[in-house]
Design a protein around this motif. Structure first.
Motif, PDB file in Angstrom:
ATOM      1  N   THR A  26       0.884  -1.627   0.079  1.00 37.30           N
ATOM      2  CA  THR A  26      -0.004  -0.047   0.352  1.00 37.30           C
ATOM      3  C   THR A  26       0.615   1.653  -0.160  1.00 37.30           C
ATOM      4  N   VAL A  27       0.750   2.427  -0.851  1.00 41.13           N
ATOM      5  CA  VAL A  27       1.491   3.479  -0.294  1.00 41.13           C
ATOM      6  C   VAL A  27       1.097   4.296   0.050  1.00 41.13           C
ATOM      7  N   LEU A  28       1.567   5.162   0.923  1.00 37.92           N
ATOM      8  CA  LEU A  28       1.533   5.689   2.333  1.00 37.92           C
ATOM      9  C   LEU A  28       2.260   6.883   2.161  1.00 37.92           C
ATOM     10  N   PRO A  29       1.020   7.913   1.741  1.00 33.33           N
ATOM     11  CA  PRO A  29       1.352   9.373   1.508  1.00 33.33           C
ATOM     12  C   PRO A  29       2.398   9.769   2.338  1.00 33.33           C
ATOM     13  N   ASP A  30       2.047   9.622   3.377  1.00 32.99           N
ATOM     14  CA  ASP A  30       2.296  10.962   4.287  1.00 32.99           C
ATOM     15  C   ASP A  30       3.850   9.853   5.037  1.00 32.99           C
ATOM     16  N   GLN A  31       4.213   9.135   4.557  1.00 34.87           N
ATOM     17  CA  GLN A  31       5.597   8.247   5.080  1.00 34.87           C
ATOM     18  C   GLN A  31       6.601   7.730   4.069  1.00 34.87           C
ATOM     19  N   ALA A  32       7.760   8.637   4.736  1.00 30.33           N
ATOM     20  CA  ALA A  32       9.336   8.738   4.362  1.00 30.33           C
ATOM     21  C   ALA A  32       9.613   7.292   3.640  1.00 30.33           C
ATOM     22  N   LEU A  33       9.497   6.535   3.623  1.00 33.32           N
ATOM     23  CA  LEU A  33       9.881   5.204   3.282  1.00 33.32           C
ATOM     24  C   LEU A  33      11.135   5.614   1.980  1.00 33.32           C
ATOM     25  N   ASP A  34      12.499   4.739   2.210  1.00 34.73           N
ATOM     26  CA  ASP A  34      13.084   4.526   1.211  1.00 34.73           C
ATOM     27  C   ASP A  34      13.098   3.892  -0.302  1.00 34.73           C
ATOM     28  N   ALA A  35      13.757   4.119  -1.128  1.00 32.69           N
ATOM     29  CA  ALA A  35      13.284   3.985  -2.269  1.00 32.69           C
ATOM     30  C   ALA A  35      13.179   1.726  -2.528  1.00 32.69           C
ATOM     31  N   ASN A  36      13.793   1.453  -1.284  1.00 32.03           N
ATOM     32  CA  ASN A  36      13.592  -0.005  -1.743  1.00 32.03           C
ATOM     33  C   ASN A  36      12.243  -0.836  -0.930  1.00 32.03           C
ATOM     34  N   GLU A  37      11.950   0.160   0.062  1.00 33.07           N
ATOM     35  CA  GLU A  37      10.379  -0.262   1.112  1.00 33.07           C
ATOM     36  C   GLU A  37       9.680  -0.455   0.827  1.00 33.07           C
ATOM     37  N   ILE A  38       9.083  -1.011   1.221  1.00 36.86           N
ATOM     38  CA  ILE A  38       7.415  -0.565   0.555  1.00 36.86           C
ATOM     39  C   ILE A  38       6.336  -1.341   2.353  1.00 36.86           C
ATOM     40  N   ALA A  39       5.252  -0.808   2.038  1.00 36.36           N
ATOM     41  CA  ALA A  39       4.523  -1.266   3.737  1.00 36.36           C
ATOM     42  C   ALA A  39       3.644  -2.005   3.070  1.00 36.36           C
ATOM     43  N   ILE A  40       2.898  -3.023   4.518  1.00 35.91           N
ATOM     44  CA  ILE A  40       2.303  -3.910   3.859  1.00 35.91           C
ATOM     45  C   ILE A  40       1.516  -4.424   4.728  1.00 35.91           C
ATOM     46  N   LYS A  41      -0.060  -4.484   4.957  1.00 31.36           N
ATOM     47  CA  LYS A  41      -1.147  -4.306   5.165  1.00 31.36           C
ATOM     48  C   LYS A  41      -1.312  -5.390   6.487  1.00 31.36           C
ATOM     49  N   THR A  42       0.075  -5.081   7.688  1.00 29.36           N
ATOM     50  CA  THR A  42       0.381  -6.815   8.157  1.00 29.36           C
ATOM     51  C   THR A  42      -1.665  -6.881   9.265  1.00 29.36           C
ATOM     52  N   SER A  43      -2.369  -5.927   9.216  1.00 23.93           N
ATOM     53  CA  SER A  43      -3.887  -6.497   9.743  1.00 23.93           C
ATOM     54  C   SER A  43      -4.284  -7.162   9.258  1.00 23.93           C
ATOM     55  N   ASP A  44      -3.973  -7.428   7.857  1.00 30.57           N
ATOM     56  CA  ASP A  44      -5.034  -7.606   6.771  1.00 30.57           C
ATOM     57  C   ASP A  44      -3.780  -9.027   6.311  1.00 30.57           C
ATOM     58  N   GLU A  45      -4.977 -10.376   6.962  1.00 22.54           N
ATOM     59  CA  GLU A  45      -4.915 -11.499   7.338  1.00 22.54           C
ATOM     60  C   GLU A  45      -4.520 -12.243   5.994  1.00 22.54           C
ATOM     61  N   LYS A  46      -4.852 -11.948   4.531  1.00 22.98           N
ATOM     62  CA  LYS A  46      -4.344 -12.598   3.210  1.00 22.98           C
ATOM     63  C   LYS A  46      -2.818 -12.384   3.813  1.00 22.98           C
ATOM     64  N   LYS A  47      -2.674 -11.284   3.290  1.00 25.27           N
ATOM     65  CA  LYS A  47      -1.211  -9.782   2.603  1.00 25.27           C
ATOM     66  C   LYS A  47      -0.278 -10.628   4.094  1.00 25.27           C
ATOM     67  N   ALA A  48      -0.844 -10.368   5.309  1.00 18.79           N
ATOM     68  CA  ALA A  48       0.079 -11.016   6.306  1.00 18.79           C
ATOM     69  C   ALA A  48       0.514 -12.839   6.317  1.00 18.79           C
ATOM     70  N   GLU A  49      -0.212 -13.653   5.783  1.00 16.72           N
ATOM     71  CA  GLU A  49       0.470 -14.458   5.240  1.00 16.72           C
ATOM     72  C   GLU A  49       0.855 -14.696   3.712  1.00 16.72           C
ATOM     73  N   VAL A  50       0.521 -13.268   2.966  1.00 16.40           N
ATOM     74  CA  VAL A  50       1.150 -13.750   1.728  1.00 16.40           C
ATOM     75  C   VAL A  50       3.333 -13.058   1.968  1.00 16.40           C
ATOM     76  N   SER A  51       3.332 -11.973   2.928  1.00 13.33           N
ATOM     77  CA  SER A  51       3.998 -11.425   3.148  1.00 13.33           C
ATOM     78  C   SER A  51       5.301 -12.839   3.439  1.00 13.33           C
TER      79      SER A  51
END
Length: 238
Positions: free
Chosen positions: A172-197
């Motif tokens: 998920t893109v979090l526009p208010d969060q400054a992430l490094d170029a190689n970083e991504i945000a994953i919604k770990t409160s979502d069960e499916k995305k948590a399992e896949v990640s």
């Protein structure tokens, strides 16, 4: 006074035109920034899915990046053992560096294994990179049968047509969060995305950082991409 007007007004017009051209150039570069971030100049790449079969699988170097979304979306690549550059679309390139983008997801609720592939896309709202997961045939088409049957039924879609379809949008893109170029945000409160990640982490495609972001009831884990990067398509932001 009339002489001053003749001298001043043309100079003001020239300044305005230069500023406008600079803004236009900056905007054009911004439109292709995600592609250029993944395949910067002098980076090493592998060519794939080209109609000219002799180039598929060749390694090469990026010698010219994209300049404008209005132009044909083509990088200039010099393949190994070649002298001349060829024009290649972003979706026909994969980074040389990184672990395999393929992995197997154990879907606990469905009690099936799903062969998957991690790819990149460009978020149309924020013009930022995000990761999506597609069905993969890297284990052969028959390995996709349980996933196909669970999604479409046994008499549904031909197995070959499932390849490349999106299984889930992982990050998920979090526009208010400054992430490094190689970083991504994953919604770990979502069960499916948590399992896949978690599967991806165990198989070396991502590496979790200590960062976590809380937005309302949702929690996002921040991970570093370790897999070879490629784009799912060449669509640009509007």
């Amino acid at each position: 006074f009339s002489l001053q007007k003749k001298l001043i007004f043309p100079s003001l017009i020239q300044v305005c035109l230069r500023n406008k051209m600079a803004e236009s150039s900056e905007s054009a570069l911004n439109n292709v920034k995600c592609f250029n971030a993944v395949f910067p100049k002098h980076s090493k790449v592998i060519l794939q899915n080209l109609s000219t079969d002799k180039y598929n699988g060749l390694h090469g170097e990026v010698v010219a990046i994209l300049n404008s979304a209005k132009e044909r979306l083509r990088f200039k690549i010099v393949p190994e053992n070649e002298e001349k550059a060829i024009a290649i679309k972003p979706s026909n390139l994969v980074t040389e560096k990184g672990s395999s983008p393929h992995f197997v997801y154990q879907a606990a609720k469905q009690s099936i294994t799903i062969p998957c592939k991690a790819k990149l896309s460009v978020d149309m709202c924020y013009n930022e990179l995000k990761v999506l997961i597609t069905y993969s045939d890297h284990l052969g088409l028959e390995a996709l049968r349980p996933a196909r049957d669970a999604k479409y039924g046994s008499n549904g879609l031909p197995l070959k047509d499932l390849v490349g379809q999106i299984y889930c949008h992982l990050s998920t893109v979090l526009p208010d969060q400054a992430l490094d170029a190689n970083e991504i945000a994953i919604k770990t409160s979502d069960e499916k995305k948590a399992e896949v990640s978690e599967c991806m982490s165990k198989q070396g495609l991502i590496e979790w950082t200590d960062k976590k972001v809380k937005q309302g009831k949702d929690t996002y884990g921040i991970a570093k991409m370790q897999f070879q990067k490629m784009f799912h398509h060449d669509v640009m932001t509007q």
